[in-house]
Design a protein around this motif. Structure first.
Motif, short mmCIF file in Angstrom:
data_model
loop_
_atom_site.label_atom_id
_atom_site.label_comp_id
_atom_site.label_asym_id
_atom_site.label_seq_id
_atom_site.Cartn_x
_atom_site.Cartn_y
_atom_site.Cartn_z
N VAL A 94 0.77 -1.00 0.04
CA VAL A 94 -0.03 -0.05 0.08
C VAL A 94 0.88 1.10 0.05
O VAL A 94 0.52 2.31 -0.59
CB VAL A 94 -0.89 -0.04 1.20
N ALA A 95 2.14 1.17 0.93
CA ALA A 95 2.82 2.22 0.80
C ALA A 95 3.26 2.62 -0.50
O ALA A 95 3.74 3.78 -1.05
CB ALA A 95 3.97 2.17 1.89
N ARG A 96 3.70 1.86 -1.22
CA ARG A 96 4.44 1.78 -2.74
C ARG A 96 3.27 2.62 -3.72
O ARG A 96 3.58 3.54 -4.35
CB ARG A 96 4.76 0.66 -3.19
N ILE A 97 2.03 2.13 -3.24
CA ILE A 97 0.95 2.78 -4.23
C ILE A 97 0.82 4.18 -4.03
O ILE A 97 0.53 5.27 -4.74
CB ILE A 97 -0.33 2.14 -4.22
N CYS A 98 0.89 4.56 -2.53
CA CYS A 98 0.74 6.00 -1.94
C CYS A 98 1.88 6.70 -2.56
O CYS A 98 1.61 7.99 -3.00
CB CYS A 98 0.92 5.90 -0.63
N GLN A 99 3.07 6.29 -2.82
CA GLN A 99 4.28 7.14 -3.18
C GLN A 99 4.04 7.07 -4.91
O GLN A 99 4.24 8.26 -5.74
CB GLN A 99 5.68 6.32 -3.33
N LEU A 100 3.26 6.23 -5.42
CA LEU A 100 3.12 6.40 -6.91
C LEU A 100 1.92 7.21 -7.20
O LEU A 100 1.86 7.84 -8.32
CB LEU A 100 2.88 5.02 -7.64
N TYR A 101 0.98 7.51 -6.55
CA TYR A 101 -0.10 8.48 -6.58
C TYR A 101 -0.18 9.46 -5.22
O TYR A 101 -1.02 9.16 -4.43
CB TYR A 101 -1.35 7.77 -6.78
N PRO A 102 0.71 10.06 -5.12
CA PRO A 102 0.76 10.85 -3.79
C PRO A 102 -0.42 11.90 -3.41
O PRO A 102 -0.46 12.07 -2.13
CB PRO A 102 2.20 11.73 -3.84
N ASN A 103 -1.20 12.41 -4.55
CA ASN A 103 -2.20 13.18 -3.98
C ASN A 103 -3.68 12.42 -4.10
O ASN A 103 -4.70 13.29 -4.19
CB ASN A 103 -2.31 14.23 -5.43
N ALA A 104 -3.59 11.21 -4.24
CA ALA A 104 -4.71 10.45 -4.62
C ALA A 104 -5.60 10.22 -3.08
O ALA A 104 -4.88 10.10 -2.30
CB ALA A 104 -4.54 9.06 -5.03
N LEU A 105 -6.91 10.04 -3.05
CA LEU A 105 -7.75 9.86 -2.06
C LEU A 105 -7.59 8.26 -1.85
O LEU A 105 -7.31 7.53 -2.94
CB LEU A 105 -9.02 10.37 -1.84
N SER A 106 -8.18 7.81 -0.69
CA SER A 106 -8.41 6.37 -0.71
C SER A 106 -8.84 5.40 -1.62
O SER A 106 -8.35 4.41 -1.99
CB SER A 106 -8.64 5.88 1.06
N SER A 107 -10.13 6.05 -2.06
CA SER A 107 -10.80 5.19 -3.26
C SER A 107 -9.99 4.90 -4.28
O SER A 107 -9.98 3.94 -4.90
CB SER A 107 -12.19 5.80 -3.40
N MET A 108 -9.24 6.22 -4.97
CA MET A 108 -8.34 6.01 -5.91
C MET A 108 -7.22 4.99 -5.83
O MET A 108 -6.75 4.29 -6.43
CB MET A 108 -7.93 7.25 -6.56
N LEU A 109 -6.67 5.39 -4.37
CA LEU A 109 -5.58 4.30 -3.98
C LEU A 109 -5.86 2.79 -3.98
O LEU A 109 -5.07 2.15 -4.51
CB LEU A 109 -5.00 4.70 -2.69
N VAL A 110 -7.14 2.56 -3.71
CA VAL A 110 -7.48 1.05 -3.74
C VAL A 110 -7.45 0.55 -5.26
O VAL A 110 -7.02 -0.52 -5.58
CB VAL A 110 -8.78 0.96 -3.07
N SER A 111 -8.08 1.63 -6.04
CA SER A 111 -8.31 1.03 -7.37
C SER A 111 -6.89 1.12 -8.22
O SER A 111 -6.85 -0.11 -8.82
CB SER A 111 -9.25 2.05 -8.07
N ARG A 112 -5.89 1.81 -7.76
CA ARG A 112 -4.64 1.96 -8.35
C ARG A 112 -3.78 0.76 -7.79
O ARG A 112 -3.13 0.34 -8.23
CB ARG A 112 -4.02 3.30 -8.31
N PHE A 113 -4.05 0.30 -6.49
CA PHE A 113 -3.51 -0.78 -5.94
C PHE A 113 -3.63 -1.93 -6.97
O PHE A 113 -2.87 -2.84 -7.25
CB PHE A 113 -3.99 -1.23 -4.54
N PHE A 114 -4.92 -2.24 -7.31
CA PHE A 114 -5.17 -3.44 -7.96
C PHE A 114 -4.82 -3.34 -9.64
O PHE A 114 -4.31 -4.03 -10.08
CB PHE A 114 -6.69 -3.60 -8.11
N ARG A 115 -4.94 -2.06 -9.98
CA ARG A 115 -4.39 -1.92 -11.24
C ARG A 115 -2.82 -2.14 -11.31
O ARG A 115 -2.43 -2.71 -12.33
CB ARG A 115 -4.67 -0.54 -11.92
N VAL A 116 -2.12 -1.63 -10.50
CA VAL A 116 -0.49 -1.98 -10.53
C VAL A 116 -0.04 -3.19 -10.30
O VAL A 116 0.47 -4.07 -11.10
CB VAL A 116 -0.14 -0.81 -9.54
N TYR A 117 -0.75 -3.91 -9.17
CA TYR A 117 -0.31 -5.15 -8.83
C TYR A 117 -0.88 -6.29 -9.67
O TYR A 117 -0.45 -7.39 -9.59
CB TYR A 117 -0.65 -5.60 -7.43
N SER A 118 -1.95 -6.11 -10.53
CA SER A 118 -2.61 -6.92 -11.58
C SER A 118 -1.67 -6.85 -12.49
O SER A 118 -1.62 -8.08 -13.53
CB SER A 118 -3.86 -6.63 -11.84
#
Length: 708
Positions: free
Chosen positions: A248-272
């Protein structure tokens, strides 16, 4: 930590690459984040104020206890009274409590830091243990001194505590001690370094994320999702709390201005899309000045065999997910893909948060399961026995992968179950299936009887074994899953399958105790039909034969594996670390131009994600593309022969069934065990005794209805 602050000031970002997007939240993101926070609150993930106060009081009392303890042992060792008064020990927290994502009733991971004269064996696990045992408010005290990270578990005033110990090279522990400094590791033993690592990693994570609040909400979400989907368990070969925090911390680094809903979405997009075994890192790996071993597949043989490297940011940087196997990685990859598809559906207003968190239907997903039953003479013995067996379950998965050359895949259930009709009983389950998308020659068989026996022998070598501690491993079919594993003890009815074209029933010799049962063979125009035949003998699985699976889950697995095979050249890349140089991420720059609220296209984002794997850094440069086959086998055999779990010649006898177990050496099965053994190395007993479990993959002929 000064180097991290300096790195952020020079590069303008946190992490080993530029962010994928600097876009801020849209109105849709704000709404979805509010919905997510409401969902997490309704799920009971936040503790009440009175419980939070109780936890603080328990930690305060525990700190006082360890201070009394260190003074007592200092006086017993003959130090003068002035030294005794100055003697000190200190309590630190780490894990979910320190990260601020713990829920009601969660354990508190704590670390006791003591001086150089307070030993681990005699003083911590004996003297402090006795002090705690005499306190009426302490219950279920369970020391585990032989664990990879020695720990003392207990419940203090209703709060569950996991207490580690670190012995520093200091005569007096200062009250303002800063354990984040690398110098704290000077002259520390290996167990102390491991024990300190939890606190040091936790502190580094909180310093390396752009928004702690968004990080915490996203991590709470991912922890709940992982538990619901059955992929939250480090001991079972999935990921534990620290692993999910790092991802999760890595996704936060890759999307530093995103809120939690977008971070969850990008978590799955990146790690898939992540090309494992490329490592996930929050910062560059530093060699350090103390000469401690760090994760480096160029130099360390075992590091090359890690399936899903997630590297800790604190020196010495280690792979926190070394327990992950090929089978558990497959399961998690499929779950990442499912999460990505559902998040895309939510963005199109075609799904809700509740759909993402639907529990995984484990007992409906496979036709064959292994059931591991354990029993003990009393509750205390069962708790110790259960902890030991759990720590060894991943060995069974790894050995099955190795001995079947990856053809038989295991899906361990992360939780245990108990049959209330039996006293002091506990059981575990593993789903079994043949690897999808790989054709198996007719008549191909994989005998895992020796694998099961090796596993049982390694478990029975428990040094604290007592009469009554027993383990049984057996096969069951899906229709025979015991009711007590289901909520309320009621087995749900399976939904009716959609009607298919009439197919010709045939006779197969695949029934219970060898009797014939009817089986349906698909028509030629329905080649994706899935059939599976089981043959039993005396209640044990004798043969399993499978053809292609037509269920949606199987088709999805097949499509994913076909896609991975099409990128085989990329998959062979050796542990590519993200590059910090601007050249390696030049495609990312167009995403950051213009307004920070401008959302990049999905295609541009996917291109940016792929560029994370574009080239290796100097830290892991020049890693050979492939290991020499002879070197792999030689190192594998060497590691097996020099296993260090038990001394050579260790023998243990118990009277449960008048059975004597004698083993020259029992190895700790690391991922090195995944390499294929030569046939000459298989145990001689394989051909001398009747198999307990034999897996056979073959086709079914339409004319005869028998295995070809």
């Amino acid at each position: 930590m000064g180097s991290l602050v300096a790195a952020k000031r020079v590069n303008g970002h946190l992490g080993v690459t530029e962010p994928i997007s600097l876009s801020g939240p849209t109105e849709f993101d704000v709404i979805k984040t509010q919905e997510l926070e409401k969902f997490l609150e309704d799920a009971g993930l936040y503790e009440k104020q009175d419980e939070a106060v109780s936890r603080e009081e328990v930690l305060g009392r525990l700190d006082q206890i360890v201070k009394m303890w260190v003074k007592r042992i200092s006086r017993a060792k003959g130090f003068n009274e002035q030294f005794v008064q100055e003697a000190n020990a200190k309590i630190f927290t780490f894990g979910s409590y320190r990260l601020g994502v713990h829920g009601p009733g969660a354990d508190i991971d704590t670390l006791c830091v003591g001086p150089k004269h307070a030993t681990r064996e005699e003083d911590f696990f004996t003297e402090l243990h006795n002090m705690l045992a005499e306190m009426p408010e302490v219950t279920e005290l369970h020391p585990v001194p032989d664990a990879h990270v020695p720990v003392m578990k207990f419940i203090f005033c209703g709060v569950s505590i996991d207490l580690l110990y670190a012995k520093l090279a200091l005569w007096v522990i200062p009250e303002d001690l800063d354990i984040s400094q690398d110098s704290i590791l000077q002259n520390a033993d290996e167990q102390t370094v491991r024990s300190l690592n939890g606190c040091r990693v936790t502190d580094h994570i909180l310093r390396l994320v752009p928004s702690i609040q968004n990080f915490r909400t996203t991590l709470r979400c991912m922890r709940l999702w992982a538990k619901r989907r059955g992929v939250y368990s480090n001991v079972a070969g999935f990921l534990g709390g620290i692993n999910w925090a790092l991802l999760v911390a890595r996704i936060c680094q890759l999307y530093p201005n995103a809120l939690s809903s977008m971070l969850v979405s990008r978590f799955f997009r990146v790690y898939s899309q992540w090309r494992w075994p490329n490592p996930v890192m929050l910062c560059e790996i530093e060699e350090g000045t103390l000469g401690l071993l760090v994760w480096d597949p160029r130099r360390n043989f075992k590091d090359r065999l890690h399936q899903m490297p997630i590297i800790t940011p604190a020196y010495p940087c280690m792979n926190s997910s070394y327990n992950v196997s090929l089978s558990t990685l497959r399961v998690m990859t499929e779950e990442f893909q499912r999460g990505h598809e559902l998040c895309e559906a939510m963005e199109a207003s075609k799904a809700e948060w509740s759909t993402l968190f639907e529990p995984y239907p484990f007992f409906e997903s496979y036709k064959n399961y292994l059931e591991i039953d354990i029993t003990a003479a009393n509750e205390d013995d069962l708790r110790k026995w259960k902890g030991w067996v759990e720590s060894r379950l991943r060995i069974l998965t790894l050995k099955i992968e190795k001995h079947t050359f990856g053809m038989l895949q295991c899906h361990p259930h992360p939780n245990n179950f108990s049959d209330k009709s039996k006293t002091f009983h506990c059981c575990y389950f593993m789903g079994l299936q043949r690897k999808q998308g790989v054709r198996v020659h007719d008549g191909g068989q994989f005998d895992i009887r020796a694998t099961v026996e090796e596993f049982k022998q390694s478990v029975n070598m428990y040094t604290l074994w007592k009469p009554g501690m027993e383990i049984q491993v057996s096969h069951i079919k899906r229709r025979n899953i015991p009711p007590f594993v289901f909520p309320g003890g009621i087995k749900p009815l399976r939904p009716l399958k959609p009607a298919r074209k009439p197919s010709k029933p045939i006779e197969t010799n695949c029934g219970i105790n060898g009797e014939k049962v009817s089986e349906v063979v698909p028509d030629e125009d329905d080649k994706q039909m899935y059939t599976q035949e089981i043959s039993y003998s005396n209640g044990h699985l004798f043969e399993v034969s499978e053809s292609l699976d037509s269920t949606s889950e199987a088709r999805k697995r097949k499509q994913m594996e076909d896609a991975s095979e099409s990128n085989s050249d990329d998959a062979k890349r050796p542990f590519l670390h993200p590059n910090k140089s601007p050249e390696s991420v030049r495609e990312l720059e167009p995403l950051e131009t213009g307004s920070v609220n401008q959302q990049p296209s999905e295609e541009a984002e996917e291109l940016a994600i792929k560029n994370i794997f574009s080239s290796p850094t100097t830290a892991i440069a020049d890693l050979p593309e492939e290991l020499d086959e002879y070197e792999l086998l030689k190192q594998d055999k060497c590691l097996e022969e020099t296993g260090d779990d038990f001394p050579a010649g260790h023998t243990q006898t118990h009277n449960a069934q008048c059975e004597v177990i004698s083993i020259g050496s029992v190895e700790e099965l690391e991922p090195v065990e995944l390499s294929a053994p030569s046939f000459s190395e298989l145990p001689a007993a394989t051909t001398q005794r009747r198999p307990l479990i034999r897996i056979s993959f073959s086709s079914v002929t339409r004319e005869t209805g028998r295995n070809a």
